[in-house]
Scaffold this active site. Structure first.
Site, PDB file in Angstrom:
ATOM      1  CE  LYS A 127     -44.050  60.601  44.817  1.00  0.00           C
ATOM      2  NZ  LYS A 127     -43.675  61.066  46.102  1.00  0.00           N
ATOM      3  CB  SER A 178     -43.146  60.881  49.238  1.00  0.00           C
ATOM      4  OG  SER A 178     -42.357  60.127  48.352  1.00  0.00           O
TER       5      SER A 178
END
Length: 173
Positions: free
Chosen positions: A78, A40
């Site tokens: 993230k 990701s």
């Protein structure tokens, strides 16, 4: 065993215990190593990259953080896009935060078809005590677009340094 041998053994034991306690305190409260799992955050981080996070760092916009995932038992890594009180708008692959336009050179757009956006359009106001986070690989990232804003209390730490692979050692951008 002679008296001097006992003293030396005791001295070594004290040094070992002291070193262990220092390492424990540093790892628990200051810095800790983390292994990246998944894709990701590509191209910034790849699966199995090893990083060091700071547990005492103030969080800034665009910092990469590790936090307890709200939808799993794992931790996620993230990028912080929205801070508490921010209005975040994504429109035609252009990021606006509080009306100001930002370039996202770190976003992976390799698998985007002609005429499609990397990131779907959205508008969000980040609540107090929350963060809005996105993965750099927008096409393959479970992030705030799915689970919403995260609580600042769920943050484990801010990424400070990559330690592996060897050819990429350094401060990630």
């Amino acid at each position: 065993m002679s008296g001097s041998s006992k003293k030396e053994l005791l001295s070594w034991g004290k040094a070992f215990i002291f070193a262990f306690l220092i390492a424990f305190v540093i790892r628990q409260f200051l810095f800790t190593p983390v292994v990246v799992s998944g894709h990701s955050m590509e191209p910034t981080f790849h699966d199995e990259n090893k990083i060091i996070i700071s547990k005492i760092q103030k969080i800034h916009r665009f910092d990469m953080i590790v936090f307890h995932a709200p939808d799993q038992t794992d931790d996620y890594i993230k990028r912080v896009i929205g801070l508490p009180g921010d209005t975040v708008v994504m429109q035609d692959d252009t990021l606006y935060i509080n009306g100001e336009r930002y370039e996202e050179a770190y976003v992976n757009n390799i698998n985007v078809l002609e005429g499609q956006n990397v990131t779907q359009d959205f508008t969000i106001e980040v609540p107090v005590g929350q963060l809005y986070v996105l993965g750099d690989n927008r096409g393959d990232s479970t992030d705030s677009r799915k689970f919403g804003c995260i609580d600042k209390k769920s943050v484990v730490g801010v990424v400070k340094f990559r330690i592996a692979p060897f050819k990429e050692i350094g401060v990630p951008r």
